[in-house]
Write an enzyme that holds these catalytic residues in place. Structure first.
Site, PDB file in Angstrom:
ATOM      1  N   SER A   1      -1.747  15.069  56.991  1.00 42.81           N
ATOM      2  CA  SER A   1      -0.421  14.811  57.391  1.00 42.81           C
ATOM      3  C   SER A   1      -0.278  15.168  59.098  1.00 42.81           C
ATOM      4  CB  SER A   1       0.598  15.977  57.107  1.00 42.81           C
ATOM      5  OG  SER A   1       1.680  15.960  57.648  1.00 42.81           O
TER       6      SER A   1
ATOM      7  N   ASP B   1      -0.506  15.482  38.029  1.00 48.09           N
ATOM      8  CA  ASP B   1       0.380  16.162  38.800  1.00 48.09           C
ATOM      9  C   ASP B   1       1.025  17.284  37.905  1.00 48.09           C
ATOM     10  OD1 ASP B   1       2.535  14.705  40.994  1.00 48.09           O
ATOM     11  OD2 ASP B   1       3.246  16.394  40.022  1.00 48.09           O
TER      12      ASP B   1
ATOM     13  N   TYR C   1       2.843  24.422  56.437  1.00 48.74           N
ATOM     14  CA  TYR C   1       2.312  23.318  55.952  1.00 48.74           C
ATOM     15  C   TYR C   1       1.225  22.600  56.649  1.00 48.74           C
ATOM     16  CZ  TYR C   1       2.664  17.999  54.717  1.00 48.74           C
ATOM     17  OH  TYR C   1       2.418  16.843  54.337  1.00 48.74           O
TER      18      TYR C   1
HETATM   19  C1  15L Z   1       5.082  14.804  55.677  1.00 47.22           C
HETATM   20  O1  15L Z   1       3.802  15.263  55.886  1.00 47.22           O
HETATM   21  C2  15L Z   1       5.919  14.519  54.577  1.00 47.22           C
HETATM   22  O2  15L Z   1       5.066  14.875  53.683  1.00 47.22           O
HETATM   23  C3  15L Z   1       6.938  13.625  54.566  1.00 47.22           C
HETATM   24  O3  15L Z   1       7.890  13.882  53.517  1.00 47.22           O
HETATM   25  C4  15L Z   1       7.381  13.368  55.885  1.00 47.22           C
HETATM   26  O4  15L Z   1       8.537  14.296  56.175  1.00 47.22           O
HETATM   27  C5  15L Z   1       6.538  13.046  57.081  1.00 47.22           C
HETATM   28  O5  15L Z   1       5.564  14.097  56.854  1.00 47.22           O
HETATM   29  C6  15L Z   1       7.038  13.089  58.112  1.00 47.22           C
HETATM   30  O6  15L Z   1       6.780  13.779  59.211  1.00 47.22           O
HETATM   31  O7  15L Z   1       8.187  12.209  58.431  1.00 47.22           O
END
Ligand code: 15L
Length: 273
Positions: A119, A42, A144
């Site tokens: 994500s 990290d 992101y």
């Molecule tokens: C994500 O990608 C984030 O890393 C996490 O902190 C949440 O916010 C999640 O998505 C979400 O969509 O709830």
């Protein structure tokens, strides 16, 4: 902790990046029983290495350090990088340059499998009245999400060109419990997260796969039909939390983009003024 924790150690050395974050701390203790050595990295302090752990403080944009980080590992669980919407520069450093460094290090060190924390924000601009699968076009809801789509595409290249397998986990909302109505659909329990990661590490053939990381929620916007070869079966659900969540948030503003789109507040958060 899920039942798979008691299975025999299957790996000599696993690498977990982003080990100081919320999911990193969970997986740190959950992956440890599955390997002889767990290497943790990290940018933040990881504390003392416990028995069987190796700790390294590494910035993902530091190419030589990332190259050394992947030496001698069987597989990588890559949680490292920026995990929320942010300005372009930090996202570029960690999620674009950093992910490139990771895949180059995998190629040069002969690492054959990566579990990549992508994500739900890769597809956050699909509407909440749509059910999507992994072959539908990406619709990132911010920089992101774009960076995670880049990571998924880079992983595709490194599989087609170099045979490095990646399971891209489009993680929903992995927290102790769903915090709002949206998370009734996106919730991924920690036990299901562990099941998903272990399925991706141990499936005989992964190739380049994309799987939505969610529990077996009654409300669901994702269809994992293209990922059944991974053998992930969710056992938890957001349903036990529904009454409390709905009581906390009884009225929804149906004109709010955060209520219309799957990405929730991410669709209206970020560096755009
Ligand atoms: C994500 O990608 C984030 O890393 C996490 O902190 C949440 O916010 C999640 O998505 C979400 O969509 O709830």
């Amino acid at each position: 902790m899920s039942e798979s924790t008691n299975s025999p150690r299957r790996f000599a050395r696993l690498l977990l990046t982003g080990a100081a974050g919320g999911l990193g701390r969970e997986l740190r203790r959950r992956l440890r029983p599955h390997c002889e050595h767990l290497r943790l990295s990290d940018v933040a302090d990881l504390g003392e290495a416990a028995d069987g752990e190796e700790v390294r403080q590494v910035r993902l944009e530091d190419r030589p350090a990332v190259r050394a980080l992947l030496e001698g590992v069987d597989a990588v669980v890559h949680l490292g990088g920026v995990s929320v919407e942010a300005a372009f520069d930090p996202i570029c450093d960690a999620n674009i340059v950093g992910v490139y460094n990771l895949y180059e290090a995998a190629r040069l060190n002969g690492v054959r499998r990566i579990v990549f924390a992508s994500s739900n924000h890769v597809t956050g601009f699909y509407r909440q009245d749509e059910v999507i699968d992994a072959r539908m076009p990406v619709r990132p809801d911010g920089l992101y999400g774009v960076s995670k789509a880049f990571g998924e595409n880079l992983a595709r290249l490194y599989f087609d060109r170099h045979g490095i397998e990646t399971a891209c986990l489009r993680i929903g909302s992995s927290f102790p419990e769903p915090k709002d109505r949206r998370m009734l659909a996106t919730y991924l329990s920690y036990d299901d997260l562990e099941r998903l990661v272990m399925a991706c590490l141990t499936a005989p053939v992964v190739g380049h796969s994309v799987v939505f990381g969610v529990s077996d929620n009654s409300t669901l916007w994702y269809d994992n039909r293209h990922a059944t070869h991974l053998g992930y079966r969710a056992r938890d659900s957001s349903e036990p939390f529904r009454a409390a969540v709905e009581a906390r948030q009884p009225v929804l503003d149906l004109d709010d983009p955060a209520v219309i789109y799957q990405g929730g507040a991410f669709v209206r958060t970020g560096p755009f003024e």
